[in-house]
Write a protein that holds these residues in place. Structure first.
Motif, PDB file in Angstrom:
ATOM      1  N   LEU A 162       2.932 -28.989  46.118  1.00 41.45           N
ATOM      2  CA  LEU A 162       2.724 -29.547  44.776  1.00 41.45           C
ATOM      3  C   LEU A 162       1.898 -28.638  43.874  1.00 41.45           C
ATOM      4  O   LEU A 162       1.953 -28.770  42.652  1.00 41.45           O
ATOM      5  N   ALA A 163       1.149 -27.737  44.485  1.00 37.44           N
ATOM      6  CA  ALA A 163       0.313 -26.851  43.674  1.00 37.44           C
ATOM      7  C   ALA A 163       1.161 -25.945  42.788  1.00 37.44           C
ATOM      8  O   ALA A 163       0.686 -25.442  41.770  1.00 37.44           O
ATOM      9  N   ARG A 164       2.414 -25.741  43.165  1.00 37.10           N
ATOM     10  CA  ARG A 164       3.314 -24.897  42.353  1.00 37.10           C
ATOM     11  C   ARG A 164       3.834 -25.649  41.125  1.00 37.10           C
ATOM     12  O   ARG A 164       4.340 -25.060  40.202  1.00 37.10           O
ATOM     13  N   ASN A 165       3.692 -26.967  41.142  1.00 35.92           N
ATOM     14  CA  ASN A 165       4.178 -27.771  40.012  1.00 35.92           C
ATOM     15  C   ASN A 165       3.121 -27.786  38.898  1.00 35.92           C
ATOM     16  O   ASN A 165       2.104 -27.105  39.003  1.00 35.92           O
ATOM     17  N   ALA A 166       3.392 -28.565  37.882  1.00 31.93           N
ATOM     18  CA  ALA A 166       2.427 -28.660  36.783  1.00 31.93           C
ATOM     19  C   ALA A 166       2.163 -30.145  36.523  1.00 31.93           C
ATOM     20  O   ALA A 166       2.746 -30.730  35.614  1.00 31.93           O
ATOM     21  N   SER A 167       1.281 -30.696  37.334  1.00 29.92           N
ATOM     22  CA  SER A 167       1.029 -32.136  37.204  1.00 29.92           C
ATOM     23  C   SER A 167       0.259 -32.447  35.930  1.00 29.92           C
ATOM     24  O   SER A 167      -0.753 -31.821  35.640  1.00 29.92           O
ATOM     25  N   LEU A 168       0.763 -33.417  35.200  1.00 31.89           N
ATOM     26  CA  LEU A 168       0.071 -33.823  33.979  1.00 31.89           C
ATOM     27  C   LEU A 168      -0.906 -34.957  34.271  1.00 31.89           C
ATOM     28  O   LEU A 168      -1.719 -35.304  33.434  1.00 31.89           O
ATOM     29  N   GLN A 169      -0.804 -35.563  35.443  1.00 30.51           N
ATOM     30  CA  GLN A 169      -1.761 -36.585  35.869  1.00 30.51           C
ATOM     31  C   GLN A 169      -2.206 -36.265  37.292  1.00 30.51           C
ATOM     32  O   GLN A 169      -1.778 -36.918  38.261  1.00 30.51           O
ATOM     33  N   PRO A 170      -3.052 -35.228  37.413  1.00 30.13           N
ATOM     34  CA  PRO A 170      -3.388 -34.732  38.752  1.00 30.13           C
ATOM     35  C   PRO A 170      -4.046 -35.780  39.648  1.00 30.13           C
ATOM     36  O   PRO A 170      -3.861 -35.753  40.869  1.00 30.13           O
TER      37      PRO A 170
END
Lengths: 184, 228
Positions: B161-169
């Motif tokens: 998931l660190a490769r994604n761009a979470s908008l609500q971490p």
């Protein structure tokens, strides 16, 4: 009123963003120039304080830049673009609200010296500052009293920004230690 | 460009031009984030290997009996489904425009509520009340195993998931923790001979609920790295 972009436009912007992911700077410039006004309008409709609009818009573009790897060219661009934009706007507004809550209007500030009298912190701060080694004291003075930027202060002291940061950090730590010592 | 559209807005065109200049100068090829189905499959594979290894090490005694008993099988399936849905939710929350719908989240929450309710519905002892504190103390080894089994899938999911761009971490972190530690519950439940409500809740489900909080906190830091 500006006409809404049609499907062909969205498709061509999606293709541009796919080229951006491959590292094409010209495609990026075109993409940002074409999508920019839409995003600016999006921000303007959600941010009621006109002074904040450029800052929030900037935040949106920066977030888009950092999240560009998550766009899937096989999917429509719109949902991706507006999800990122909406969240950036909310984040920026949240930060602005927090900042405004902490900010004290100047007319509410007490007259010069009264804070010192009430808390006795002014003299202690001054003593703590004076007790610092010359280099650290100057770094703190330039940054916190004269309000210079890191670059300006580093130039005035004739050292690098990194070295200035180290000196200022040591200064803050020593002052904090001195003040905490007096309080306990 | 249609800069004229920004005319009349003080400084907007200048802000745009300055920023575009900076961003364009920073254009370099980026590695696209993997499709959510691929991320999920990868995570499933990794976590299956991890869970399988733990199961081999723990050597469940009466697995056949457990799998033939309806409520036990339903509990295990709910744990597995809850874990799979939570992992999907965590993955999609990190991909803008791919967020799951409210209906999907409702189903995931329902499955989790059903999972936590099952011990009370099907496995309550006829003898009387349940002392959760005592069950916690007696089930300490199960709690430890839940954490240990869930840890590797949690790390694997975190790396993916660190490769994604979470908008609500924070939420991404919470879902990832929930997903991984539910696998711990599933594994331990297959091994543990006790199918008594108090023990199941205190020693198998309570660690999941408890570990979701630190996982959310860790997620709020780890999954917001892409913004820095």
């Amino acid at each position: 009123m500006r006409p809404l972009p049609n499907n062909l436009q969205w498709e061509s912007w999606g293709k541009l963003l796919a080229r951006v992911q491959e590292g094409d700077p010209e495609a990026y410039r075109r993409f940002l120039d074409e999508v920019g006004p839409i995003l600016y309008g999006f921000v303007r409709r959600r941010v009621f304080n006109p002074e904040l609009v450029p800052d929030v818009y900037q935040e949106v573009l920066l977030t888009l830049h950092k999240a560009r790897h998550t766009y899937d060219p096989s999917r429509p661009l719109g949902p991706w673009l507006f999800t990122v934009a909406r969240n950036s706007v909310l984040d920026a507004l949240g930060r602005a609200r927090k900042f405004a809550e902490r900010e004290v209007p100047t007319e509410k500030l007490p007259e010069d010296g009264s804070v010192r009298e009430e808390t006795g912190l002014g003299d202690e701060l001054l003593l703590a500052l004076r007790s610092l080694p010359d280099g650290n004291r100057k770094a703190v003075e330039l940054l916190k009293i004269r309000g210079l930027t890191l670059e300006e202060a580093a130039k005035e002291m004739g050292i690098s920004v990194a070295a200035l940061k180290v000196r200022a950090h040591r200064g803050y730590a020593a002052m904090r230690k001195a003040l905490m010592g007096k309080r306990t | 460009m249609k800069k004229e559209r920004m005319k009349g807005h003080k400084g907007a065109a200048k802000v745009h031009a300055d920023l575009v200049g900076k961003l364009v100068s920073d254009t370099r090829p980026v590695r696209r984030a993997l499709a959510p189905s691929l991320q999920w499959s990868l995570w499933f594979l990794l976590s299956s290997v991890s869970v399988g290894s733990f199961l081999l090490a723990l050597r469940p005694q009466d697995m056949d009996q457990v799998l033939c008993h309806g409520p036990s099988l339903a509990f295990l399936l709910a744990a597995y489904l809850g874990s799979a849905l939570a992992a999907w939710e965590a993955i999609c929350s990190g991909l803008p425009g791919r967020q799951t719908s409210g209906a999907f989240r409702s189903i995931a929450v329902l499955v989790l509520v059903a999972l936590f309710a099952m011990p009370f519905l099907f496995f309550t002892p006829t003898s009387g009340s349940v002392d959760l504190m005592e069950c916690c103390a007696s089930g300490w080894s199960c709690i430890q195993w839940c954490c240990a089994v869930g840890f590797l899938p949690w790390v694997a999911l975190g790396v993916l998931l660190a490769r994604n761009a979470s908008l609500q971490p924070l939420w991404t972190g919470a879902w990832s923790g929930l997903s991984a530690f539910l696998l711990g519950t599933l594994t331990v439940q297959l091994h543990c001979p006790s199918w008594e409500a108090g023990h199941m809740v205190a020693a198998h489900l309570f660690p999941v609920a408890l570990l979701t909080f630190p996982a959310a906190l860790a997620g709020s830091f780890w999954f917001s790295r892409w913004r820095r």
